[in-house]
Design an enzyme around this catalytic site. Structure first.
Site, PDB file in Angstrom:
ATOM      1  N   LEU A   1      17.643  10.218  47.038  1.00 21.61           N
ATOM      2  CA  LEU A   1      17.477   9.088  47.953  1.00 21.61           C
ATOM      3  C   LEU A   1      18.637   8.104  47.854  1.00 21.61           C
ATOM      4  CD1 LEU A   1      13.660   8.288  48.137  1.00 21.61           C
ATOM      5  CD2 LEU A   1      15.141   9.303  49.869  1.00 21.61           C
TER       6      LEU A   1
ATOM      7  N   ARG B   1      19.962  15.242  51.784  1.00 21.76           N
ATOM      8  CA  ARG B   1      19.383  15.122  53.129  1.00 21.76           C
ATOM      9  C   ARG B   1      20.153  14.154  54.022  1.00 21.76           C
ATOM     10  NH1 ARG B   1      12.853  15.826  51.967  1.00 21.76           N
ATOM     11  NH2 ARG B   1      13.169  17.384  50.335  1.00 21.76           N
TER      12      ARG B   1
ATOM     13  N   TYR C   1      13.012  25.964  37.894  1.00 25.19           N
ATOM     14  CA  TYR C   1      13.544  27.317  37.928  1.00 25.19           C
ATOM     15  C   TYR C   1      13.756  27.809  36.492  1.00 25.19           C
ATOM     16  CZ  TYR C   1      13.889  26.189  42.855  1.00 25.19           C
ATOM     17  OH  TYR C   1      13.586  25.809  44.143  1.00 25.19           O
TER      18      TYR C   1
ATOM     19  N   GLN D   1      26.824  26.649  42.868  1.00 15.36           N
ATOM     20  CA  GLN D   1      25.722  26.478  41.922  1.00 15.36           C
ATOM     21  C   GLN D   1      25.108  27.848  41.637  1.00 15.36           C
ATOM     22  OE1 GLN D   1      21.677  24.936  42.845  1.00 15.36           O
ATOM     23  NE2 GLN D   1      22.228  23.197  41.549  1.00 15.36           N
TER      24      GLN D   1
END
Length: 351
Positions: A298, A321, A179, A98
């Site tokens: 999620l 995560r 960003y 990335q």
């Protein structure tokens, strides 16, 4: 289609539709990836994912979120990445990078040290579309002029060339999470009244120039993704309607897949976080723009991930995560779904 069906995109084939989302590790010195990055990314390739992304990798020193971010603005960094890309590929996963520029959110400390803006002697002046600080206590960024914009585009082009030389097989351009490229897109961050601000076409101009520059150095059929924030979750901000139109343009520009995240442009946005809360953005962009999408946010269990693919909401799921908690998520998911995937020969006796 299901989670463990292969996905052909450009000149690569992902062995399944599980991707390791870019996750900053804040563990680099001088932009160089090291043994931590090799083990972090390599273990997730061994763990069975189809695509493994590096963290947001800066195209220039001032494009780093923090001094501890990785980069690919010089050849020493390129060579350090090459052994990591080779190891990931040797485990059967596609190595992806990335490419990112942090814009006005640059020059901060690592999150476990508070993530606060760095003092001048340790940091640098961030760059942005407008001289507007991200939040109270953050520095006022330097507003990019035409020469600065050209330099950003050139840095993305050079980074793409180095990514190819390092052995990466897929590039994602980071245009999300507040960003630099997202800052140009969002009317909450971009207050310009020149060719780079105002209308949607003007606000999208930099991202489209970057895509063109990357495609110049990374020609088809090599796969190219763009990560977007589908909404700012804030009144008057970037939203899904504009994002759908952008996705149509990016498809024309040579982008293969839109990686659909959200938020990050402004602090204190009210985000309705829940399992799979960003999946509807991927579904709508896929349906209305006619481009492949990735869903992220999620996604934490096998049946949830499989259902996203089976319903046609997205072509790929990106996990972050949950794969920090379990680098072998893909192997666990395969067992739960009754799918057999081959282990590395070193681990075969466990099966």
């Amino acid at each position: 289609m299901h989670l463990f069906d292969p996905l052909a995109i450009g000149n690569v084939v992902l062995r399944n539709r599980i991707a390791i989302s870019p996750m900053c590790e804040y563990s680099s010195v001088d932009g160089l990836p090291n043994d931590w990055h090799l083990v972090h990314l390599g273990s997730r390739a061994v763990g069975g994912a189809g695509l493994v992304f590096t963290e947001a990798t800066a195209i220039s020193p001032e494009g780093r979120i923090s001094p501890a971010d990785t980069g690919i603005w010089n050849d020493v960094q390129r060579d350090a990445w090459s052994r990591i890309a080779a190891f990931v590929a040797a485990q059967g996963a596609v190595p992806g990078i990335q490419l990112a520029h942090a814009g006005r959110k640059a020059s901060t400390d690592a999150p476990w040290r508070g993530g606060k803006p760095l003092h001048a002697e340790h940091g640098w002046t961030p760059l942005a579309p407008s001289a507007l600080a991200f939040d109270t206590g953050h520095p006022i960024p330097h507003m990019l002029d035409a020469r600065g914009i050209d330099a950003v585009v050139a840095d993305f082009r050079a980074a793409a060339r180095r990514a190819a030389a390092a052995g990466f097989e897929l590039i994602e351009i980071h245009a999300a999470h507040g960003y630099l490229l997202h800052e140009f897109l969002s009317p909450l961050c971009n207050l310009r009244d020149d060719d780079w601000g105002g209308s949607l076409a003007n606000r999208a101009r930099l991202l489209r120039r970057v895509v063109g520059a990357v495609r110049d150095a990374w020609p088809r059929p090599r796969p190219l993704f763009v990560r977007v924030s589908a909404t700012d979750w804030a009144l008057g901000g970037w939203d899904i309607d504009e994002c759908v139109e952008l996705a149509r343009w990016l498809k024309q520009d040579g982008v293969d897949l839109i990686d659909c995240s959200s938020g990050g442009a402004v602090p204190h946005a009210k985000v309705p976080v829940a399992p799979g809360y960003q999946v509807p953005f991927a579904e709508r962009i896929r349906r209305e723009a006619g481009i492949a999408t990735g869903a992220v946010g999620l996604i934490t269990d096998a049946r949830q991930a499989d259902a996203i693919i089976a319903r046609g909401d997205a072509d790929l799921v990106l996990l972050a995560r949950e794969t920090l908690r379990d680098p072998y998520f893909a192997r666990r998911a395969a067992a739960e779904l009754g799918v057999k995937i081959e282990p590395p020969p070193q681990y075969a006796r466990a099966w």
